[in-house]
Scaffold this motif. Sequence first.
Motif, PDB file in Angstrom:
ATOM      1  N   ALA A   1      28.565  39.157  47.607  1.00  0.00           N
ATOM      2  CA  ALA A   1      28.658  40.248  46.143  1.00  0.00           C
ATOM      3  C   ALA A   1      28.376  39.245  45.269  1.00  0.00           C
ATOM      4  N   ALA A   2      28.194  38.377  44.724  1.00  0.00           N
ATOM      5  CA  ALA A   2      28.083  37.769  43.930  1.00  0.00           C
ATOM      6  C   ALA A   2      26.830  38.438  43.415  1.00  0.00           C
ATOM      7  N   SER A   3      26.066  37.739  44.538  1.00  0.00           N
ATOM      8  CA  SER A   3      24.257  38.101  44.142  1.00  0.00           C
ATOM      9  C   SER A   3      24.048  40.183  43.586  1.00  0.00           C
ATOM     10  N   GLY A   4      24.937  40.572  44.248  1.00  0.00           N
ATOM     11  CA  GLY A   4      24.539  41.833  44.684  1.00  0.00           C
ATOM     12  C   GLY A   4      25.111  42.344  42.920  1.00  0.00           C
TER      13      GLY A   4
ATOM     14  N   ILE B   1      39.815  38.122  56.014  1.00  0.00           N
ATOM     15  CA  ILE B   1      38.327  36.647  55.379  1.00  0.00           C
ATOM     16  C   ILE B   1      37.812  38.327  53.797  1.00  0.00           C
ATOM     17  N   LEU B   2      38.640  39.239  53.721  1.00  0.00           N
ATOM     18  CA  LEU B   2      37.033  39.877  53.152  1.00  0.00           C
ATOM     19  C   LEU B   2      38.299  39.832  51.620  1.00  0.00           C
ATOM     20  N   ILE B   3      39.835  39.767  51.686  1.00  0.00           N
ATOM     21  CA  ILE B   3      40.193  39.410  50.939  1.00  0.00           C
ATOM     22  C   ILE B   3      39.745  37.555  49.895  1.00  0.00           C
ATOM     23  N   PHE B   4      40.104  37.249  50.827  1.00  0.00           N
ATOM     24  CA  PHE B   4      40.029  35.439  50.111  1.00  0.00           C
ATOM     25  C   PHE B   4      38.395  35.594  50.068  1.00  0.00           C
ATOM     26  N   ALA B   5      37.052  36.607  49.942  1.00  0.00           N
ATOM     27  CA  ALA B   5      35.862  36.210  49.721  1.00  0.00           C
ATOM     28  C   ALA B   5      35.906  36.915  48.723  1.00  0.00           C
ATOM     29  N   GLY B   6      36.938  38.352  48.882  1.00  0.00           N
ATOM     30  CA  GLY B   6      37.338  39.213  47.032  1.00  0.00           C
ATOM     31  C   GLY B   6      37.932  38.529  46.168  1.00  0.00           C
ATOM     32  N   ILE B   7      38.178  37.029  45.910  1.00  0.00           N
ATOM     33  CA  ILE B   7      39.228  36.732  45.281  1.00  0.00           C
ATOM     34  C   ILE B   7      38.073  35.415  44.868  1.00  0.00           C
TER      35      ILE B   7
END
Length: 92
Positions: free
Chosen positions: A73-76, A4-10
Amino acid sequence: MEAILIFAGIITAVTAGVVQVIKKTTAISNKLMPLISLVIGTAVGAATLFVPELNTNLSTGGQILGGLISGLAASGLYDVASKTTDGIKESV
């Protein structure tokens, strides 16, 4: 959880790009941008459910959770970048 974290990072790059386009083309208050980022991240995560070429082996909830994480992540990422450039401008 790693997947999930890898997917979110992409998908964070896509989310950040869409948020930046919305920020530049609309008159939405900066105070609402984190909320908009979450909504866009969730939408991008949900949209990947309909792309058959993306074989993520994640459940529907996992992909939507990845989208929420990418929105955060995009907001931060935007906040850090804007505060850094403001600090550089002030010191010069």
